[in-house]
Design a protein around this motif. Structure first.
Motif, PDB file in Angstrom:
ATOM      1  N   GLU A 185     -42.602 -74.522  18.826  1.00  0.00           N
ATOM      2  CA  GLU A 185     -43.784 -75.176  19.359  1.00  0.00           C
ATOM      3  C   GLU A 185     -44.268 -76.463  18.914  1.00  0.00           C
ATOM      4  O   GLU A 185     -44.723 -77.396  19.573  1.00  0.00           O
ATOM      5  CB  GLU A 185     -44.853 -74.271  19.248  1.00  0.00           C
ATOM      6  N   GLU A 208     -29.468 -73.535  35.172  1.00  0.00           N
ATOM      7  CA  GLU A 208     -30.238 -73.061  36.392  1.00  0.00           C
ATOM      8  C   GLU A 208     -30.207 -71.251  36.203  1.00  0.00           C
ATOM      9  O   GLU A 208     -29.537 -70.764  35.357  1.00  0.00           O
ATOM     10  CB  GLU A 208     -29.693 -73.212  37.720  1.00  0.00           C
ATOM     11  N   THR A 265     -37.127 -73.447  30.521  1.00  0.00           N
ATOM     12  CA  THR A 265     -37.766 -74.522  30.307  1.00  0.00           C
ATOM     13  C   THR A 265     -38.625 -74.824  28.894  1.00  0.00           C
ATOM     14  O   THR A 265     -39.203 -75.911  28.787  1.00  0.00           O
ATOM     15  CB  THR A 265     -38.460 -74.948  31.586  1.00  0.00           C
ATOM     16  N   LYS A 266     -38.904 -73.753  28.474  1.00  0.00           N
ATOM     17  CA  LYS A 266     -39.852 -73.636  27.116  1.00  0.00           C
ATOM     18  C   LYS A 266     -39.357 -72.624  26.329  1.00  0.00           C
ATOM     19  O   LYS A 266     -38.779 -71.607  26.504  1.00  0.00           O
ATOM     20  CB  LYS A 266     -41.315 -73.460  27.518  1.00  0.00           C
ATOM     21  N   ALA A 298     -32.859 -75.712  21.035  1.00  0.00           N
ATOM     22  CA  ALA A 298     -33.511 -76.768  21.607  1.00  0.00           C
ATOM     23  C   ALA A 298     -32.257 -77.701  22.171  1.00  0.00           C
ATOM     24  O   ALA A 298     -31.419 -78.061  21.279  1.00  0.00           O
ATOM     25  CB  ALA A 298     -34.570 -77.630  20.764  1.00  0.00           C
ATOM     26  N   THR A 302     -33.389 -80.446  24.865  1.00  0.00           N
ATOM     27  CA  THR A 302     -34.559 -81.617  25.080  1.00  0.00           C
ATOM     28  C   THR A 302     -36.063 -81.022  25.230  1.00  0.00           C
ATOM     29  O   THR A 302     -35.989 -79.566  25.129  1.00  0.00           O
ATOM     30  CB  THR A 302     -34.190 -82.483  26.227  1.00  0.00           C
ATOM     31  N   GLU A 303     -36.974 -81.582  25.125  1.00  0.00           N
ATOM     32  CA  GLU A 303     -38.490 -80.748  25.215  1.00  0.00           C
ATOM     33  C   GLU A 303     -38.445 -79.823  26.428  1.00  0.00           C
ATOM     34  O   GLU A 303     -39.243 -78.843  26.463  1.00  0.00           O
ATOM     35  CB  GLU A 303     -39.600 -81.704  25.505  1.00  0.00           C
ATOM     36  N   ASN A 304     -37.687 -80.012  27.465  1.00  0.00           N
ATOM     37  CA  ASN A 304     -37.720 -79.217  28.743  1.00  0.00           C
ATOM     38  C   ASN A 304     -36.336 -78.317  28.957  1.00  0.00           C
ATOM     39  O   ASN A 304     -36.255 -77.883  30.136  1.00  0.00           O
ATOM     40  CB  ASN A 304     -37.958 -79.964  30.078  1.00  0.00           C
ATOM     41  N   PHE A 305     -35.840 -78.262  28.088  1.00  0.00           N
ATOM     42  CA  PHE A 305     -34.160 -77.506  28.243  1.00  0.00           C
ATOM     43  C   PHE A 305     -34.093 -76.709  26.531  1.00  0.00           C
ATOM     44  O   PHE A 305     -33.812 -77.394  25.569  1.00  0.00           O
ATOM     45  CB  PHE A 305     -33.222 -78.728  28.309  1.00  0.00           C
ATOM     46  N   TRP A 306     -34.285 -75.518  26.891  1.00  0.00           N
ATOM     47  CA  TRP A 306     -34.027 -74.635  25.720  1.00  0.00           C
ATOM     48  C   TRP A 306     -33.032 -73.488  26.163  1.00  0.00           C
ATOM     49  O   TRP A 306     -33.049 -73.023  27.135  1.00  0.00           O
ATOM     50  CB  TRP A 306     -35.311 -73.965  25.353  1.00  0.00           C
ATOM     51  N   ASP A 351     -32.166 -87.928  34.246  1.00  0.00           N
ATOM     52  CA  ASP A 351     -32.363 -86.608  33.546  1.00  0.00           C
ATOM     53  C   ASP A 351     -31.108 -85.903  33.553  1.00  0.00           C
ATOM     54  O   ASP A 351     -29.983 -86.688  34.083  1.00  0.00           O
ATOM     55  CB  ASP A 351     -33.322 -85.776  34.623  1.00  0.00           C
ATOM     56  N   SER A 365     -29.657 -83.663  35.366  1.00  0.00           N
ATOM     57  CA  SER A 365     -29.051 -82.934  36.731  1.00  0.00           C
ATOM     58  C   SER A 365     -28.080 -83.722  37.119  1.00  0.00           C
ATOM     59  O   SER A 365     -27.099 -83.319  37.786  1.00  0.00           O
ATOM     60  CB  SER A 365     -30.390 -82.800  37.783  1.00  0.00           C
TER      61      SER A 365
END
Length: 523
Positions: free
Chosen positions: A194, A260, A279-280, A293, A295-299, A465, A467
């Protein structure tokens, strides 16, 4: 950098530092692997609970591998956009102020700290640390390795300037800086998911300070400034950007397009893993799954197994030596020859099970003392049954992790396969029948390297990004479930699981015997 200048740099070099080899790739902007090179190095096991490597051999493999793959395509230095890295997790090296190793590179497979893992689990403190760090309490974790050094090598700890992993060692040798990306840091057991910072309580248990660890940086961090000597050795310019990159596991998910809901990645190389993306940060109430981890939005949430392709190598070298030699005499790859033998046996190996726990096990059991077992062996079984049972044993391990992941993530709708095993149609179909889910394979199975190249493009500002992976990943044919084989494996799964649990105490006993009687004098 101008648009025209960027277009003149059509190539990304990916360096994937693995447990048994470093693979280097040249990848173009369309995601095509144009050239690859692999350099192997040994794993040293001086005692039953040790698994070490020479960090200088690995650094040499990185430098030589990059140089070899660049020269294969006769690329000029100004054509390389960047070099981006993937790396195996959980390694630990003690170094002095001159970056001279004071220890070997202690790998994820090293179990010397098993006692410390059990103690943390018993007290409940382990679950608390896991819930913040996402790294299951197991000897693979640098946290546990450091606890072992704290008590068993206090003199060495005092001499140590930094405790680092293998990719940190490579970057320190290349650039004179100690850097660790958030992805590899999240696999140390020392990193608060976190806060994206070192966890104070975990560091206290390990007996280290933040100053004894590397500087934390995002996975897209860029470093430049190679020496002329190293640049020349690698066929690069001195100002070629190096992207620190991430761990091989999370990059494998990216590299197969498994980011996804419902899309699960399974990688089997030397070891193996089952992974899904969130995403978290998300941890498992039972502590059976990791959370790492990218990235910040990819765990990535999932579980690793210790015993993947290494089991097949053991079968080749210890059980099927005559068959492997016959294959070589005929000019056939021994693995292909043994796979053909295994294919002559029906699913379930006529009631022969193999627990492939040759180097302990991580998910879902997290038992460093687990050991390999043939169960159900009879006079009717032949060597081909033993070969197939060993391969099925790897898949039973994958199935056990998949069940744990499904418990918190829901069922998978499709499996994306990668790693060395994905080259084999036989193994892919076996996985499909074991998991009861369609399995697809991207055109390139070098998923971690592909993921590293994509991350390199993001770091260089070439894509907005991740994607963009959809434009790179071309998926081949899908393997569909053979319902008869699926029913066979379902029936055997409960027996396999029961055998493991009934032997759990005996694994502890035999491991104690091995440690007492098989320990090398040099340790």
């Amino acid at each position: 950098m101008t648009v025209d200048a960027v277009r003149d740099k059509p190539y990304i070099v990916a360096a994937d530092i693995g447990t048994t080899s470093t693979k280097t790739l040249v990848i173009d902007r369309d995601g095509q692997v144009l050239a690859s090179h692999s350099i192997e190095y040994p794993l040293f096991t001086p005692a039953a609970d040790r698994a070490e490597q020479d960090p200088e051999q690995i650094f040499g493999a990185v430098v030589q591998g990059i140089g070899a793959v660049v020269r294969k395509l006769t690329i000029t230095p100004d054509q390389v956009l960047c070099v981006s890295f993937s790396s195996a997790m959980h390694s630990l090296i003690a170094v002095d102020e001159q970056t001279k190793p004071l220890t070997a590179c202690i790998t994820w497979a090293d179990n010397r700290s098993a006692q410390y893992a059990e103690e943390l689990k018993r007290t409940g403190l382990g679950q608390q640390i896991y819930s913040r760090t996402g790294t299951p309490i197991h000897p693979m974790s640098p946290l546990l390795k450091l606890m072992w050094f704290r008590d068993n090598e206090p003199g060495l700890v005092k001499e140590t300037y930094k405790f680092i992993g293998i990719k940190e060692y490579v970057f320190a040798k290349l650039f004179g800086r100690y850097l660790i990306d958030h992805s590899l840091a999240s696999a140390t057991g020392l990193f608060n998911l976190e806060k994206l910072d070192w966890d104070a309580e975990a560091l206290g248990q390990a007996g280290v300070t933040p100053e004894q660890l590397s500087e934390l940086v995002p996975t897209t961090h860029r470093v430049e400034g190679l020496s002329a000597e190293l640049a020349s050795a690698m066929g690069l310019s001195e100002n070629t950007p190096f992207i620190i990159g991430a761990s091989d596991g999370v990059l494998a998910n990216l590299g197969v397009g498994a980011f996804e809901p419902g899309v699960v990645a399974v990688t089997i190389g030397t070891s193996g893993a089952v992974r899904s993306v969130v995403t978290k940060p998300q941890t498992d109430p039972e502590g059976k799954l990791f959370c790492y981890a990218l990235t910040e939005n990819f765990w990535v949430v999932g579980g690793p197994i210790n015993n993947g392709g290494i089991v097949f190598r053991w079968v080749r070298d210890q059980i099927a030596t005559a068959e492997a030699e016959e294959a070589r005499r005929q000019g056939i790859d021994p693995y292909d020859y043994l796979t053909e033998l295994a294919s002559q046996v029906a699913a379930g190996s006529d009631g022969l099970l193999f627990l492939p726990l040759l180097s302990g096990e991580r998910a879902p059991y997290w038992n460093a003392n687990a050991r390999g077992v043939y169960f159900g062996l009879s006079l009717s079984h032949q060597k081909k049954h033993m070969i197939r049972a060993a391969l099925e044993g790897v898949m039973f391990s994958i199935q056990a992790v998949s069940a744990s992941l499904e418990r918190i993530m829901g069922p998978a709708t499709v499996i994306r396969a990668s790693g060395g095993f994905a080259r084999s149609d036989f193994w892919r179909q076996m996985m499909t029948n074991m998991l009861g889910t369609s399995v697809t394979v991207p055109d390139s199975i070098e998923s971690s390297g592909i993921g590293a190249a994509l991350l390199g493009l993001l770091a260089m500002g070439e894509i907005e990004d991740l994607s963009h992976a959809h434009q790179w990943i071309q998926v081949g044919k899908a393997h569909e479930v053979n319902e008869n084989d699926y029913r066979v494996y379902q029936q055997l799964t409960s027996i396999y699981t029961s055998v493991y649990h009934q032997l759990k105490d005996q694994f502890d006993a035999i491991t104690a015997f091995q440690q007492q009687h098989l320990r090398s004098p040099q340790t």
